[in-house]
Design a protein around this motif. Structure first.
Motif, PDB file in Angstrom:
ATOM      1  N   PRO A  25       0.831  -1.209   0.000  1.00 46.07           N
ATOM      2  CA  PRO A  25       0.000   0.000   0.000  1.00 46.07           C
ATOM      3  C   PRO A  25       0.868   1.263   0.000  1.00 46.07           C
ATOM      4  CG  PRO A  25      -0.732  -1.543   1.688  1.00 46.07           C
ATOM      5  CD  PRO A  25       0.558  -2.066   1.158  1.00 46.07           C
ATOM      6  N   ASP A  26       0.371   2.309  -0.650  1.00 47.21           N
ATOM      7  CA  ASP A  26       1.130   3.544  -0.771  1.00 47.21           C
ATOM      8  C   ASP A  26       1.548   4.124   0.584  1.00 47.21           C
ATOM      9  OD1 ASP A  26       2.271   5.662  -2.454  1.00 47.21           O
ATOM     10  OD2 ASP A  26       0.742   6.910  -1.491  1.00 47.21           O
ATOM     11  N   PRO A  27       0.684   4.141   1.602  1.00 46.43           N
ATOM     12  CA  PRO A  27       1.131   4.683   2.898  1.00 46.43           C
ATOM     13  C   PRO A  27       2.305   3.901   3.482  1.00 46.43           C
ATOM     14  CG  PRO A  27      -1.255   4.565   2.840  1.00 46.43           C
ATOM     15  CD  PRO A  27      -0.760   3.834   1.623  1.00 46.43           C
ATOM     16  N   VAL A  28       2.323   2.599   3.291  1.00 48.94           N
ATOM     17  CA  VAL A  28       3.430   1.781   3.787  1.00 48.94           C
ATOM     18  C   VAL A  28       4.695   2.073   2.981  1.00 48.94           C
ATOM     19  CG1 VAL A  28       4.274  -0.586   4.127  1.00 48.94           C
ATOM     20  CG2 VAL A  28       1.876  -0.021   4.632  1.00 48.94           C
ATOM     21  N   ALA A  29       4.543   2.227   1.670  1.00 46.78           N
ATOM     22  CA  ALA A  29       5.688   2.553   0.820  1.00 46.78           C
ATOM     23  C   ALA A  29       6.290   3.902   1.215  1.00 46.78           C
ATOM     24  CB  ALA A  29       5.264   2.558  -0.648  1.00 46.78           C
ATOM     25  N   ARG A  30       5.438   4.883   1.510  1.00 45.64           N
ATOM     26  CA  ARG A  30       5.939   6.197   1.944  1.00 45.64           C
ATOM     27  C   ARG A  30       6.697   6.076   3.265  1.00 45.64           C
ATOM     28  NH1 ARG A  30       0.773   8.109   0.336  1.00 45.64           N
ATOM     29  NH2 ARG A  30       0.200   8.300   2.529  1.00 45.64           N
ATOM     30  N   LEU A  31       6.174   5.284   4.181  1.00 49.89           N
ATOM     31  CA  LEU A  31       6.843   5.074   5.456  1.00 49.89           C
ATOM     32  C   LEU A  31       8.215   4.429   5.225  1.00 49.89           C
ATOM     33  CD1 LEU A  31       5.429   4.108   8.778  1.00 49.89           C
ATOM     34  CD2 LEU A  31       7.140   2.584   7.856  1.00 49.89           C
ATOM     35  N   CYS A  32       8.284   3.447   4.363  1.00 46.97           N
ATOM     36  CA  CYS A  32       9.560   2.789   4.058  1.00 46.97           C
ATOM     37  C   CYS A  32      10.556   3.766   3.438  1.00 46.97           C
ATOM     38  CB  CYS A  32       9.343   1.601   3.122  1.00 46.97           C
ATOM     39  SG  CYS A  32       8.490   0.218   3.897  1.00 46.97           S
ATOM     40  N   ARG A  34      10.705   6.949   3.887  1.00 48.71           N
ATOM     41  CA  ARG A  34      11.185   7.854   4.931  1.00 48.71           C
ATOM     42  C   ARG A  34      12.200   7.154   5.837  1.00 48.71           C
ATOM     43  NH1 ARG A  34       7.687  11.590   9.134  1.00 48.71           N
ATOM     44  NH2 ARG A  34       9.520  12.519  10.107  1.00 48.71           N
ATOM     45  N   LEU A  35      11.992   5.882   6.112  1.00 54.93           N
ATOM     46  CA  LEU A  35      12.944   5.130   6.931  1.00 54.93           C
ATOM     47  C   LEU A  35      14.314   5.035   6.266  1.00 54.93           C
ATOM     48  CD1 LEU A  35      10.682   2.197   8.131  1.00 54.93           C
ATOM     49  CD2 LEU A  35      11.796   3.880   9.600  1.00 54.93           C
ATOM     50  N   MET A  36      14.348   5.049   4.953  1.00 57.95           N
ATOM     51  CA  MET A  36      15.604   4.852   4.222  1.00 57.95           C
ATOM     52  C   MET A  36      16.213   6.140   3.665  1.00 57.95           C
ATOM     53  SD  MET A  36      14.922   1.232   2.281  1.00 57.95           S
ATOM     54  CE  MET A  36      13.482   1.771   1.368  1.00 57.95           C
ATOM     55  N   MET A  37      15.700   7.284   4.100  1.00 57.02           N
ATOM     56  CA  MET A  37      16.248   8.547   3.608  1.00 57.02           C
ATOM     57  C   MET A  37      17.715   8.684   4.019  1.00 57.02           C
ATOM     58  SD  MET A  37      13.843   9.888   1.871  1.00 57.02           S
ATOM     59  CE  MET A  37      14.489  11.522   1.598  1.00 57.02           C
ATOM     60  N   ALA A  41      17.781  14.189   8.956  1.00 60.50           N
ATOM     61  CA  ALA A  41      16.674  15.114   9.227  1.00 60.50           C
ATOM     62  C   ALA A  41      15.394  14.695   8.507  1.00 60.50           C
ATOM     63  CB  ALA A  41      17.061  16.528   8.816  1.00 60.50           C
ATOM     64  N   ASP A  42      15.508  13.882   7.466  1.00 62.64           N
ATOM     65  CA  ASP A  42      14.345  13.431   6.703  1.00 62.64           C
ATOM     66  C   ASP A  42      13.745  12.137   7.248  1.00 62.64           C
ATOM     67  OD1 ASP A  42      14.581  15.586   4.936  1.00 62.64           O
ATOM     68  OD2 ASP A  42      15.927  14.473   3.604  1.00 62.64           O
ATOM     69  N   LEU A  50       8.211   7.030  14.912  1.00 63.95           N
ATOM     70  CA  LEU A  50       7.949   5.928  13.989  1.00 63.95           C
ATOM     71  C   LEU A  50       6.730   5.141  14.439  1.00 63.95           C
ATOM     72  CD1 LEU A  50       8.516   3.981  11.671  1.00 63.95           C
ATOM     73  CD2 LEU A  50      10.258   2.907  13.121  1.00 63.95           C
ATOM     74  N   LEU A  51       6.625   4.875  15.726  1.00 62.44           N
ATOM     75  CA  LEU A  51       5.477   4.141  16.245  1.00 62.44           C
ATOM     76  C   LEU A  51       4.178   4.889  15.975  1.00 62.44           C
ATOM     77  CD1 LEU A  51       4.540   1.633  17.718  1.00 62.44           C
ATOM     78  CD2 LEU A  51       4.928   2.831  19.863  1.00 62.44           C
ATOM     79  N   ASP A  52       4.202   6.203  16.124  1.00 61.14           N
ATOM     80  CA  ASP A  52       3.019   7.011  15.802  1.00 61.14           C
ATOM     81  C   ASP A  52       2.647   6.859  14.332  1.00 61.14           C
ATOM     82  OD1 ASP A  52       2.811   7.908  18.404  1.00 61.14           O
ATOM     83  OD2 ASP A  52       3.783   9.838  18.003  1.00 61.14           O
TER      84      ASP A  52
END
Length: 75
Positions: A25-32, A34-37, A41-42, A50-52
């Motif tokens: 899903p797109d929201p999960v892809a966006r989260l991933c 962001r985790l790999m930026m 700062a990003d 992250l938990l939120d």
């Protein structure tokens, strides 16, 4: 070879998860993403932040995507 790998890790962006797994899903892809930026700062500043973000995914209904229960383990 080692220096090439280290340079790639530092400068090249990873393949987006949605290119590897179209069903993510797109929201999960966006989260991933962001985790790999590369820039700290990003990324999520704390584990709590992250938990939120993970908790927020449980609240976003997407009838075409797997349910949050299928994507995230229960807490």
């Amino acid at each position: 070879p080692l220096m090439k790998k280290l340079d790639a890790h530092r400068w090249e962006h990873p393949t987006p998860v949605e290119e590897l797994r179209a069903e993510v899903p797109d929201p999960v892809a966006r989260l991933c993403r962001r985790l790999m930026m590369k820039d700290r700062a990003d990324r999520y500043a704390t584990a709590a932040e992250l938990l939120d973000a993970l908790d927020a995914l449980r609240l976003v209904p997407d009838p075409a995507a797997p349910t949050a229960e299928m994507v995230l383990p229960p807490r």
